[in-house]
Design an enzyme around this catalytic site. Structure first.
Site, PDB file in Angstrom:
ATOM      1  CB  SER A 258      46.396  34.937  37.667  1.00  0.00           C
ATOM      2  OG  SER A 258      45.642  34.422  36.584  1.00  0.00           O
TER       3      SER A 258
ATOM      4  N   GLY B  71      28.845  41.544  45.138  1.00  0.00           N
ATOM      5  CA  GLY B  71      29.748  42.212  44.213  1.00  0.00           C
ATOM      6  C   GLY B  71      29.554  41.767  42.778  1.00  0.00           C
TER       7      GLY B  71
ATOM      8  N   GLY C  98      27.248  37.353  49.214  1.00  0.00           N
ATOM      9  CA  GLY C  98      28.027  38.425  48.607  1.00  0.00           C
ATOM     10  C   GLY C  98      27.179  39.194  47.608  1.00  0.00           C
TER      11      GLY C  98
ATOM     12  CB  SER D 238      44.645  32.960  33.666  1.00  0.00           C
ATOM     13  OG  SER D 238      43.400  33.090  34.309  1.00  0.00           O
TER      14      SER D 238
ATOM     15  CE  LYS E 221      36.011  39.049  37.149  1.00  0.00           C
ATOM     16  NZ  LYS E 221      35.340  37.910  37.812  1.00  0.00           N
TER      17      LYS E 221
END
Length: 276
Positions: free
Chosen positions: A14, A126, A124, A16, A65
């Site tokens: 990540s 998802g 996709g 972030s 999520k």
């Protein structure tokens, strides 16, 4: 001292922490910290309940999520629509969920100078695909083809499209020919197996590719687009702008409230992204 963290599994990759830390320094929030924690979906509720009052919020990546949506006391509209959140604000004794992926996609598309199309394709089916569909709906797109390994897997996206006023059609990933669209949004993980023949078939339909992947660049799809002489845009812009929206939320609980001198904040975050 407000503490923030990014959670996911895996999480070592990540970027972030680099983005948030750079922003906090630019904003003069010397006492704000941002760490990372590897959390599996099965452990999410337990880890969340163990947090102390100093933890102001979480950024959550896959596979957490949908879990963010489930534990929230309040949800923003985008989280409600997608059934997934990537931001959890933990203040005033409440768990408030936000989906900044949608806004990140919209802002990244606009920053890349991509014109708003009448139709588009999503590769996709998802959680990220739901955010992509909401982003396209907000952009005024009326027709979306969703390309997936199992076309029956897009039933949820078709139902969401009905709510958004977007016609959603299914197409198999292995189709020999695909309908042309001005824009394709690829939402597959960077390590998802995509055969070169499949990538070439999708690229042959033309248009611009916006791939949410940023760490495995170029992806097989991006390479196919570039080999065909077409434009391929990575997900770095989405990553950057969804983080800006997260910081707005962590600061004021209002995703629409710009940060102080936000242009300068975005600039230092972009440099941190390149350096990361």
């Amino acid at each position: 001292m407000p503490a923030l963290e990014v959670w996911g599994d895996p999480i070592d990759h990540s970027l972030s922490p680099a983005l948030h830390t750079a922003a906090y320094a630019e904003l003069g929030w010397e006492d704000w910290t941002y760490g990372r924690r590897r959390v599996a979906e099965a452990d999410f509720a337990r880890e969340l309940s163990s947090l102390g009052p100093d933890v102001r919020g979480l950024s959550c990546t896959m596979p957490l999520k949908t879990a963010v949506h489930a534990v929230a006391d309040e949800r923003d509209t985008r989280t409600e629509l997608t059934g997934a959140g990537n931001t959890l604000l933990l203040t005033e004794g409440r768990r408030r969920a936000f989906n900044t992926d949608v806004g990140g996609i919209v802002r990244a598309l606009e920053e890349a100078g991509i014109e708003r199309p009448a139709s588009a394709r999503i590769v996709g089916a998802g959680a990220t695909a739901t955010s992509a569909l909401v982003a396209l709906a907000e952009w005024g797109v009326g027709l979306v083809d969703v390309v997936a390994r199992r076309p029956d897997a897009i039933a949820g996206l078709q139902a969401l499209g009905d709510r958004l006023g977007v016609a959603v059609d299914a197409a198999p990933l292995t189709a020999r020919f695909h309908r042309p669209h001005p824009l394709t949004l690829a939402t597959l993980p960077g390590d998802a197996p995509v055969g070169s023949d499949v990538a070439e078939s999708l690229a042959a339909a033309g248009g611009v590719l916006f791939d949410v992947v940023y760490g495995h660049w170029p992806t097989v799809l991006a390479s196919a687009w570039q080999d065909a002489g077409l434009r391929a845009v990575s997900g770095e812009g989405m990553l950057l702008h969804q983080a800006v929206l997260q910081i707005r939320i962590f600061a004021t609980a209002d995703v629409t409230e710009p940060l102080p001198d936000e242009q300068a904040v975005v600039a230092v975050m972009r440099r941190a992204l390149v350096g990361g």
